[in-house]
Design a protein around this motif. Structure first.
Motif, PDB file in Angstrom:
ATOM      1  N   ARG A 113       0.850  -1.196   0.000  1.00 52.10           N
ATOM      2  CA  ARG A 113       0.000   0.000   0.000  1.00 52.10           C
ATOM      3  C   ARG A 113       0.888   1.249   0.000  1.00 52.10           C
ATOM      4  N   GLY A 114       1.992   1.191   0.743  1.00 49.91           N
ATOM      5  CA  GLY A 114       2.920   2.320   0.782  1.00 49.91           C
ATOM      6  C   GLY A 114       3.542   2.609  -0.572  1.00 49.91           C
ATOM      7  N   TRP A 115       3.912   1.552  -1.305  1.00 47.85           N
ATOM      8  CA  TRP A 115       4.476   1.754  -2.643  1.00 47.85           C
ATOM      9  C   TRP A 115       3.427   2.351  -3.584  1.00 47.85           C
ATOM     10  N   ALA A 116       2.187   1.914  -3.462  1.00 49.12           N
ATOM     11  CA  ALA A 116       1.126   2.507  -4.282  1.00 49.12           C
ATOM     12  C   ALA A 116       0.980   3.991  -3.946  1.00 49.12           C
ATOM     13  N   GLU A 117       1.010   4.330  -2.642  1.00 48.56           N
ATOM     14  CA  GLU A 117       0.946   5.740  -2.233  1.00 48.56           C
ATOM     15  C   GLU A 117       2.125   6.523  -2.804  1.00 48.56           C
ATOM     16  N   MET A 118       3.316   5.892  -2.776  1.00 46.87           N
ATOM     17  CA  MET A 118       4.501   6.568  -3.303  1.00 46.87           C
ATOM     18  C   MET A 118       4.296   6.931  -4.765  1.00 46.87           C
ATOM     19  N   TYR A 119       3.799   5.972  -5.533  1.00 48.52           N
ATOM     20  CA  TYR A 119       3.578   6.253  -6.961  1.00 48.52           C
ATOM     21  C   TYR A 119       2.442   7.247  -7.179  1.00 48.52           C
ATOM     22  N   LEU A 120       1.432   7.224  -6.329  1.00 50.66           N
ATOM     23  CA  LEU A 120       0.391   8.247  -6.442  1.00 50.66           C
ATOM     24  C   LEU A 120       0.992   9.637  -6.216  1.00 50.66           C
ATOM     25  N   GLY A 121       1.913   9.743  -5.259  1.00 53.92           N
ATOM     26  CA  GLY A 121       2.592  11.014  -5.035  1.00 53.92           C
ATOM     27  C   GLY A 121       3.452  11.421  -6.215  1.00 53.92           C
ATOM     28  N   LEU A 122       4.206  10.477  -6.754  1.00 58.31           N
ATOM     29  CA  LEU A 122       5.061  10.776  -7.905  1.00 58.31           C
ATOM     30  C   LEU A 122       4.236  11.198  -9.110  1.00 58.31           C
ATOM     31  N   ILE A 123       3.129  10.505  -9.335  1.00 59.27           N
ATOM     32  CA  ILE A 123       2.252  10.840 -10.457  1.00 59.27           C
ATOM     33  C   ILE A 123       1.661  12.233 -10.260  1.00 59.27           C
ATOM     34  N   ALA A 124       1.204  12.536  -9.036  1.00 61.81           N
ATOM     35  CA  ALA A 124       0.669  13.870  -8.750  1.00 61.81           C
ATOM     36  C   ALA A 124       1.740  14.933  -8.972  1.00 61.81           C
ATOM     37  N   ASP A 125       2.932  14.701  -8.412  1.00 60.30           N
ATOM     38  CA  ASP A 125       4.046  15.653  -8.489  1.00 60.30           C
ATOM     39  C   ASP A 125       4.525  15.878  -9.919  1.00 60.30           C
ATOM     40  N   ASN A 126       4.837  14.789 -10.589  1.00 60.05           N
ATOM     41  CA  ASN A 126       5.614  14.875 -11.831  1.00 60.05           C
ATOM     42  C   ASN A 126       4.811  14.772 -13.111  1.00 60.05           C
ATOM     43  N   LEU A 127       3.610  14.222 -13.052  1.00 67.12           N
ATOM     44  CA  LEU A 127       2.814  14.110 -14.272  1.00 67.12           C
ATOM     45  C   LEU A 127       1.638  15.085 -14.293  1.00 67.12           C
ATOM     46  N   PHE A 128       1.066  15.360 -13.123  1.00 61.11           N
ATOM     47  CA  PHE A 128      -0.070  16.278 -13.054  1.00 61.11           C
ATOM     48  C   PHE A 128       0.312  17.654 -12.510  1.00 61.11           C
ATOM     49  N   ALA A 129       1.560  17.827 -12.078  1.00 57.66           N
ATOM     50  CA  ALA A 129       2.028  19.094 -11.493  1.00 57.66           C
ATOM     51  C   ALA A 129       1.150  19.529 -10.318  1.00 57.66           C
ATOM     52  N   GLU A 130       0.736  18.551  -9.510  1.00 56.81           N
ATOM     53  CA  GLU A 130      -0.063  18.819  -8.314  1.00 56.81           C
ATOM     54  C   GLU A 130       0.852  18.752  -7.092  1.00 56.81           C
ATOM     55  N   ARG A 131       1.752  19.716  -7.011  1.00 58.42           N
ATOM     56  CA  ARG A 131       2.780  19.707  -5.974  1.00 58.42           C
ATOM     57  C   ARG A 131       2.194  19.700  -4.570  1.00 58.42           C
ATOM     58  N   ASP A 132       1.092  20.387  -4.364  1.00 57.44           N
ATOM     59  CA  ASP A 132       0.519  20.447  -3.020  1.00 57.44           C
ATOM     60  C   ASP A 132      -0.132  19.140  -2.602  1.00 57.44           C
ATOM     61  N   ALA A 133      -0.550  18.322  -3.556  1.00 58.34           N
ATOM     62  CA  ALA A 133      -1.229  17.056  -3.238  1.00 58.34           C
ATOM     63  C   ALA A 133      -0.247  15.923  -2.970  1.00 58.34           C
ATOM     64  N   ALA A 134       0.933  15.986  -3.552  1.00 58.47           N
ATOM     65  CA  ALA A 134       1.882  14.871  -3.489  1.00 58.47           C
ATOM     66  C   ALA A 134       2.300  14.490  -2.066  1.00 58.47           C
ATOM     67  N   PRO A 135       2.626  15.431  -1.175  1.00 55.34           N
ATOM     68  CA  PRO A 135       3.046  15.034   0.176  1.00 55.34           C
ATOM     69  C   PRO A 135       1.994  14.224   0.933  1.00 55.34           C
ATOM     70  N   ASP A 136       0.719  14.408   0.599  1.00 59.88           N
ATOM     71  CA  ASP A 136      -0.329  13.615   1.246  1.00 59.88           C
ATOM     72  C   ASP A 136      -0.219  12.137   0.881  1.00 59.88           C
ATOM     73  N   HIS A 137       0.508  11.819  -0.160  1.00 64.54           N
ATOM     74  CA  HIS A 137       0.788  10.430  -0.522  1.00 64.54           C
ATOM     75  C   HIS A 137       2.151   9.985   0.019  1.00 64.54           C
ATOM     76  N   TYR A 138       3.111  10.910   0.040  1.00 60.40           N
ATOM     77  CA  TYR A 138       4.448  10.555   0.514  1.00 60.40           C
ATOM     78  C   TYR A 138       4.462  10.239   2.010  1.00 60.40           C
ATOM     79  N   ARG A 139       3.645  10.946   2.799  1.00 61.41           N
ATOM     80  CA  ARG A 139       3.638  10.692   4.249  1.00 61.41           C
ATOM     81  C   ARG A 139       3.188   9.266   4.586  1.00 61.41           C
ATOM     82  N   PRO A 140       2.078   8.754   4.027  1.00 65.17           N
ATOM     83  CA  PRO A 140       1.736   7.355   4.324  1.00 65.17           C
ATOM     84  C   PRO A 140       2.755   6.376   3.736  1.00 65.17           C
TER      85      PRO A 140
END
Length: 193
Positions: A53-80
């Motif tokens: 589940r943590g790896w899935a969260e990590m990739y959700l953060g990376l996708i938000a950060d780097n593909l959608f440019a949703e910088r503010d949303a990414a840490p909410d995935h990196y923390r879990p």
């Protein structure tokens, strides 16, 4: 265990430009990156354990950060992802710390970025991820330069160049060499529009 190789492969393809499906605005087909996000969400929901589940969260953060440019949303995935990594996966914890530190750095919190990046460096080393450890050290060199310690930054970068050359890690060697010449590897690449 990290997400399925196809998701990881397609994510990396979108980041590096190697994926032939790149189309549309900013070189990414919206439907392709939306599908990557949906698949990462599915992996999170279907995960059989906290680390998966943590790896899935990590990739959700990376996708938000780097593909959608949703910088503010990414840490909410990196923390879990970090919490899951701390439960038994040094590489997951390293990745989460690396990216949380990047956000700290962008917000001017250099002390918090240093803490996270130093810890990420140690975890990568403990896991035997030598190129990842060296790339993490390059971020520490960026912080040293940013806080006025140019001598420390240069000394660290010179060691990174030496180690990367010995490993045959040409991209990392080039990054560290460019850093010594004044480049900042944390800056986004210039667009050629």
């Amino acid at each position: 265990m990290s997400p399925s190789p196809p998701l990881r492969h397609e994510y990396v393809g979108q980041i590096t430009g190697a994926d032939t499906l790149q189309l549309g605005p900013e070189g990414k087909a919206l439907e392709v990156i939306t599908d990557l996000r949906r698949r990462a969400e599915d992996l999170r929901e279907q995960a059989l354990d906290e680390i998966s589940r943590g790896w899935a969260e990590m990739y959700l953060g990376l996708i938000a950060d780097n593909l959608f440019a949703e910088r503010d949303a990414a840490p909410d995935h990196y923390r879990p992802a970090l919490r899951a990594g701390e439960a038994g996966d040094d590489l997951l914890a390293r990745e989460a710390l690396r990216h949380l530190g990047d956000h700290d750095h962008d917000h001017g919190d250099h002390e918090r970025a240093r803490e996270r990046w130093e810890r990420a460096t140690a975890l990568g080393a403990r896991a035997g991820a030598v190129p990842g450890t060296l790339s993490q050290q390059l971020l520490l060199a960026v912080l040293a330069r940013g806080t006025g310690d140019e001598a420390g930054a240069a000394a660290l970068a010179q060691e990174i160049v030496r180690w990367a050359a010995a490993l045959g890690a040409v991209h990392l060697e080039a990054q560290a060499t460019a850093f010594l010449a004044g480049a900042d590897p944390t800056e986004p690449p210039e667009s050629h529009s």
